[in-house]
Design an enzyme around this catalytic site. Structure first.
Site, PDB file in Angstrom:
ATOM      1  N   GLU A 198       7.407 -14.543  72.920  1.00 14.48           N
ATOM      2  CA  GLU A 198       7.459 -14.135  74.337  1.00 14.48           C
ATOM      3  C   GLU A 198       8.235 -12.824  74.464  1.00 14.48           C
ATOM      4  OE1 GLU A 198       9.142 -17.412  76.519  1.00 14.48           O
ATOM      5  OE2 GLU A 198       7.465 -18.728  76.047  1.00 14.48           O
ATOM      6  N   ARG A 257       8.016 -25.402  74.581  1.00 11.95           N
ATOM      7  CA  ARG A 257       8.159 -24.180  73.804  1.00 11.95           C
ATOM      8  C   ARG A 257       6.823 -23.864  73.144  1.00 11.95           C
ATOM      9  NH1 ARG A 257      12.077 -23.518  76.307  1.00 11.95           N
ATOM     10  NH2 ARG A 257      14.228 -23.111  75.634  1.00 11.95           N
ATOM     11  N   HIS A 299       6.863 -18.365  81.539  1.00  7.94           N
ATOM     12  CA  HIS A 299       8.068 -19.168  81.248  1.00  7.94           C
ATOM     13  C   HIS A 299       8.908 -19.350  82.522  1.00  7.94           C
ATOM     14  CE1 HIS A 299      10.881 -20.454  77.760  1.00  7.94           C
ATOM     15  NE2 HIS A 299      11.098 -21.185  78.847  1.00  7.94           N
TER      16      HIS A 299
HETATM   17  C1  DGY Z   1      15.028 -24.181  79.091  1.00  7.43           C
HETATM   18  O1  DGY Z   1      16.036 -24.371  79.765  1.00  7.43           O
HETATM   19  O2  DGY Z   1      14.973 -24.453  77.907  1.00  7.43           O
HETATM   20  C2  DGY Z   1      13.866 -23.619  79.796  1.00  7.43           C
HETATM   21  O3  DGY Z   1      12.848 -23.291  78.940  1.00  7.43           O
HETATM   22  C3  DGY Z   1      14.293 -22.438  80.634  1.00  7.43           C
HETATM   23  O4  DGY Z   1      13.347 -22.264  81.616  1.00  7.43           O
END
Ligand code: DGY
Length: 324
Positions: free
Chosen positions: A257, A229, A276
């Site tokens: 984002e 993240r 992402h």
């Molecule tokens: C998640 O599942 O947390 C991922 O970031 C999605 O791609």
């Protein structure tokens, strides 16, 4: 039963959900606007959320009969679990199914940024490949280097497993002594890792964890890979470090984002950035949708959802059923 799905997902998942009730799917491009979500949630028994949907205390006030919010992601920093627990709403995520896809992307970024794949391609497109030269388009060899994993869980371990094939040594950031291999303390970790790959969830404990001091302690010429993240990294400090001693960064996630092509990290010559896409394979996105659907089906059928994050809600519901 009314089930809301807040994005187009694999049709098999919708078909599965349709066995349990009326399914309403947000099919327009982009996340569902807040006012529509508030209206949809009012009479929903279940909702399948995306990581772009915020489920907070305020939204939950409008949720009259909601039993479950099933996030189609392993990360769930978009959901206020505490508020959901207070509201009696079960919350689930989709672990396991995206582990390999995300590990693959971490490696794709590592290879791309360290071996200058993107920079070399861009130079070709500009017509700059005029001759072969011993010092042309040089990158950094992965073989023989040390890969440092932050968050040695499902995804961190899947990234580590692939390191052997590349002849890399693996260390992991330990939380507390005594440190058993591959765990090392933070000072050793940052001193020895040639590549640092992040695999922790975003939480109050990890927000801004990769700050100016962390980056300053990283080896000169080392690399940062983030498929977790964006909020884990202080982006201003990262830009400064990239202008300085850092070798480069592979970034799939950003603090806010989406980001545009003009974002200073996206444009930075030492960065390979992707939008992402850690879990973005056809196989994995289908599996995530099915897993989220299965969590919903379990909740609606009075069974414990397999990926329940707030078991206390389930226990309270089970106790009420028992008393009745
Ligand atoms: C998640 O599942 O947390 C991922 O970031 C999605 O791609």
């Amino acid at each position: 039963m009314k089930i809301c799905v807040l994005s187009r997902v694999a049709p098999e998942a919708i078909e599965r959900l349709a066995q349990a009730g009326d399914v309403r799917v947000w099919t327009e491009p982009g996340p569902i606007p807040r006012d529509r979500l508030v209206a949809w949630i009012a009479d929903a028994d279940a909702v399948m959320t995306m990581l772009t949907d915020r489920v907070d205390r305020d939204l939950l006030k409008h949720a009259g009969r909601l039993k479950i919010a099933a996030n189609m992601a392993v990360g769930y920093d978009n959901l206020d679990v505490e508020a959901a627990t207070e509201a009696g709403v079960m919350v689930t995520n989709t672990p396991d199914v995206l582990t390999e896809a995300t590990a693959e992307l971490a490696w794709a970024l590592m290879l791309a940024v360290m071996r200058n794949v993107v920079g070399a391609r861009e130079a070709m497109l500009r017509g700059e490949w005029t001759h072969w030269s011993p010092d042309g388009f040089l990158g950094t060899e992965l073989h023989g280097k040390t890969l440092g994993i932050v968050g040695f869980g499902r995804i961190g371990r899947a990234v580590a497993r692939r390191a052997e094939a590349f002849g890399m040594r693996v260390i992991a950031l330990g939380r507390q002594a005594p440190y058993q291999p591959p765990y090392v303390d933070r000072a050793t970790f940052l001193r020895e890792a040639d590549v640092v790959s992040l695999h922790v969830p975003l939480s109050p404990a990890t927000r801004g964890m990769v700050d100016r001091a962390w980056l300053a302690a990283m080896r000169p010429g080392s690399y940062l890979i983030n498929t977790a993240r964006g909020g884990i990294v202080d982006e201003t400090a990262l830009l400064e470090a990239l202008d300085g001693h850092l070798g480069g960064a592979g970034l799939d996630v950003f603090a806010v984002e989406p980001v545009g092509g003009d974002h200073p990290l996206v444009r930075h010559p030492k960065v390979v950035a992707t939008p992402h896409i850690g879990s973005a394979t056809r196989e994995t996105r289908r599996a995530m949708a099915l897993r989220a659907a299965d969590n919903i089906l379990a909740a609606l059928a009075g069974r414990r959802p397999p990926d329940l994050l707030n078991p206390v809600v389930w226990e309270r519901r089970a106790a009420r059923r028992h008393d009745a």
